[in-house]
Design a protein around this motif. Structure first.
Motif, PDB file in Angstrom:
ATOM      1  N   GLU A 167      -3.709   4.743   4.083  1.00 33.77           N
ATOM      2  CA  GLU A 167      -3.929   4.346   2.534  1.00 33.77           C
ATOM      3  C   GLU A 167      -4.206   5.496   1.721  1.00 33.77           C
ATOM      4  O   GLU A 167      -3.416   5.862   0.732  1.00 33.77           O
ATOM      5  N   THR A 204      -1.619   8.335   1.915  1.00 35.24           N
ATOM      6  CA  THR A 204      -0.442   8.218   1.265  1.00 35.24           C
ATOM      7  C   THR A 204      -0.611   8.461  -0.195  1.00 35.24           C
ATOM      8  O   THR A 204       0.163   8.932  -0.845  1.00 35.24           O
ATOM      9  N   LYS A 205      -1.987   8.188  -0.668  1.00 32.50           N
ATOM     10  CA  LYS A 205      -2.095   7.992  -2.129  1.00 32.50           C
ATOM     11  C   LYS A 205      -2.371   9.453  -2.569  1.00 32.50           C
ATOM     12  O   LYS A 205      -1.728   9.980  -3.414  1.00 32.50           O
ATOM     13  N   TYR A 206      -3.062  10.218  -1.863  1.00 32.86           N
ATOM     14  CA  TYR A 206      -3.610  11.720  -2.397  1.00 32.86           C
ATOM     15  C   TYR A 206      -2.806  12.724  -1.748  1.00 32.86           C
ATOM     16  O   TYR A 206      -2.788  14.057  -2.375  1.00 32.86           O
ATOM     17  N   GLN A 253       2.590  10.426 -12.041  1.00 32.29           N
ATOM     18  CA  GLN A 253       1.629  10.916 -11.172  1.00 32.29           C
ATOM     19  C   GLN A 253       1.236  12.393 -11.410  1.00 32.29           C
ATOM     20  O   GLN A 253       2.458  13.101 -11.427  1.00 32.29           O
TER      21      GLN A 253
END
Length: 628
Positions: free
Chosen positions: A188, A191-193, A300
């Motif tokens: 997670e 994938t996020k950063y 983003q």
């Protein structure tokens, strides 16, 4: 084996890092993977200029989770460190190796994508680890070293047996951070950063079945191989030139950014500037409903392909925060945790640039394919209208592409409307009057009456239209807006010759008195108007100013445009040439005359959707009595 004390300028630096320096503990992985990326890109640069006499190859970064031993490992094949470099870069908090590297190679390395700024990223490891190890070997022909620290200023530095180039960070995860030993949690965070980091990131493997060879016999047994699970896309669309991308490429990238979003974007704007600051990105216009309750925080913000935040307030003009997409800039100033923007002149420059770029793109879309632009208007208008209200620089350019549709789905710019109205309205007023409806169904009878007289009626139905027309009128002293059910339109526009009343002044006074006896004076102002006999006998309008103020107060509440509460006030326009006016005057019985006025008033209220509750029930009952 050497021992020593880390050179820090603040006592108890580790509790400070753990509790205060970083806003969110989960960013430790982002920082460590960013360091590994920097180490890899440094090597790439040094090999490209011939300073590193090694083979660059196809390096990757690997993240491993060992739940049983409570360890997380981040392994790179980058530049590595010598013992002296560990002493220099690790044992002196806030000495940034990346910053020194960029300064040394500032001319040749300015576009290398190296991220580090602060020399603190490594120490984010102690937010989740009770002990940290570094095993590293430099690309130079020097021995590998092993650094160990247990979260105090004490460390050990000893030789290591590592033979391959690069660095391995081993985190011994603390009891209060065991959530990060779950593979799903690490996936997670990656994938996020790190989804678009410029170096491939391996996290686990997957099994793939090899295709059956053409010459294989019936006894062929399928072979399987383990394949690295690369979790990121090192070459996202925004890093490429617009000329190298197709419409399908942009749509595919949108799906990659928002895998759970099933709608297609209307169009995109590719940002690409290198002076006076560096910025790249892609913004998408999604379909938006005609209200302000839209989901923000969908853009983003990245810095050299490292995710920073989805709170882009300040960088992106407020009206564009309703869009989606990516912005990447190494010139956006951040604090040491890279999580919040700092006040800086560059931020405003970037915001102004994005505003101008979006306006230029909208103008080109309008000019190149107006028909397609008109089809998309209802899906984008709320963003553009809000932009006109909130951003002066956008407002300056908006006249070239902002549209004003009619109830018949014809579209005009403001200049086109002025030209059209100047040819149709008389010179009895010093202003051109733009009639508009805000609700096509609720105001149908008023629209029909206006169209019968040859008036053009705009359809302006966004929730901020009252604010917008206030601004347009303030900036254009030769135009005014009036809603189609506002003060009687013939009086506003005066296109037709005035009708002559069939009633004498005495009869007018008697008629007005009879109506005012029944009509609530606190809500309605009775006005007598000579109109064509076929026109409605009673018409309810609102004073344009009061109606507009009321609409604006509704839009804001206590928020964006809050202006307090305004009372309901209406005009009741009585057509003195109608048959009903004559009937009211001719009726001697007071009760019957009152019933006629009530029935006519309620019919007018019904057409404005103002008749509800007990009053609606009484009207229906009275209507049935009249039928009988």
């Amino acid at each position: 084996m050497a021992t020593g004390k880390i050179n820090v300028s603040v006592e108890n630096i580790f509790p400070l890092i753990k509790k205060f320096l970083y806003s969110d503990h989960e960013i430790f992985l982002r920082e460590l993977v960013s360091n590994a990326t920097d180490a890899t890109l440094k090597l790439k640069h040094l090999t490209s200029i011939g300073e590193a006499k090694v083979e660059y190859g196809n390096p990757k970064i690997e993240v491993q989770v060992d739940k049983e031993n409570k360890q997380i490992r981040i392994i790179d094949q980058g530049i590595g460190m010598t013992a002296d470099e560990v002493e220099k870069y690790i044992n002196q908090v806030a000495f940034s190796g990346a910053e020194e590297f960029l300064e040394k190679y500032k001319d040749s390395a300015k576009d290398s994508g190296i991220i580090g700024h602060f020399g603190l990223g490594f120490y984010s490891a102690f937010m989740v680890a009770e002990k940290v190890e570094i095993i590293t070997k430099s690309y130079k022909d020097e021995p590998a070293v092993h650094w160990v620290c247990d979260g105090s200023p004490e460390f050990t530095l000893s030789p290591a047996e590592k033979t391959d180039r690069g660095t391995e960070i081993i985190l011994h995860v603390a009891e209060d951070s065991t959530e990060f030993l779950e593979e799903y949690r690490i996936r997670e965070l990656l994938t996020k950063y790190n989804k678009f980091m410029p170096v491939p990131i391996k996290f686990g493997t997957t099994t793939e079945t090899l295709p059956k060879p053409e010459d294989a016999g019936d006894d062929y047994v399928a072979e399987t191989v383990e394949v690295d699970n690369i979790i990121n896309n090192p070459n996202p669309a925004w890093t490429k030139q617009p000329t190298d991308l197709t419409d399908e490429d942009y749509k595919n990238f949108y799906r990659e950014l928002y895998p759970m979003q099933f709608d297609e974007p209307l169009f995109n704007i590719h940002l690409n500037v290198d002076y006076p600051f560096n910025l790249t990105g892609i913004l998408y216009f999604p379909k938006l409903s005609a209200d302000l309750q839209v989901q923000k925080d969908r853009i983003q913000l990245y810095q050299n392909q490292v995710f920073v935040t989805d709170n882009v307030e300040g960088i992106v003009p407020e009206f564009l925060t309703m869009l989606r997409g990516v912005i990447d800039s190494p010139d956006i100033p951040l604090n040491v945790s890279r999580s919040y923007l700092q006040a800086d002149g560059n931020v405003k420059k970037i915001s102004n640039y994005i505003t101008r770029k979006v306006a230029d793109k909208l103008k080109s879309l309008f000019s190149e394919n107006r028909e397609d632009f008109e089809k998309k208007w209802n899906d984008i208008k709320i963003v553009l209208e809000y932009g006109m209200l909130s951003e002066p620089k956008f407002y300056e350019k908006a006249g070239a592409f902002v549209l004003y549709p009619t109830v018949d789905e014809k579209y005009f710019t403001l200049d086109e409307l002025k030209e059209k109205l100047a040819a149709t309205q008389t010179d009895k007023h010093d202003k051109l009057v733009l009639l508009y409806a805000s609700d096509k169904d609720a105001q149908h009878s008023y629209i029909a009456a206006a169209k019968d007289k040859g008036y053009e009626v705009l359809l302006l139905d966004s929730p901020i239209v009252s604010h917008l027309i206030q601004k347009l009128e303030a900036d254009n002293d030769k135009i005014s807006f009036a809603r189609v059910d506002a003060d009687h339109i013939d009086r506003l526009i005066q296109k037709d010759e005035e009708q002559i009343s069939k009633l004498t002044d005495e009869e007018k006074d008697k008629l007005k008195e009879a109506v005012e006896t029944v009509v609530p004076k606190a809500t309605y102002t009775v006005q007598l108007e000579a109109m064509d006999s076929s026109a409605a006998p009673f018409i309810i309008t609102q004073p344009e100013f009061m109606r507009r103020m009321k609409d604006m107060s509704k839009t804001g509440g206590g928020g964006m445009f809050g202006m307090g509460n305004f009372p309901d006030m209406y005009n009741l326009v009585v057509n003195t040439n109608s048959n009903l006016a004559g009937s009211i005057l001719a009726t001697e019985d007071a009760a019957q005359r009152e019933s006629l006025v009530k029935q006519a008033l309620d019919l007018a209220r019904l057409s404005q959707n103002l008749l509800k509750g007990e009053e609606l029930t009484a009207f229906v009952k009275r209507s049935f009595e009249l039928i009988k």
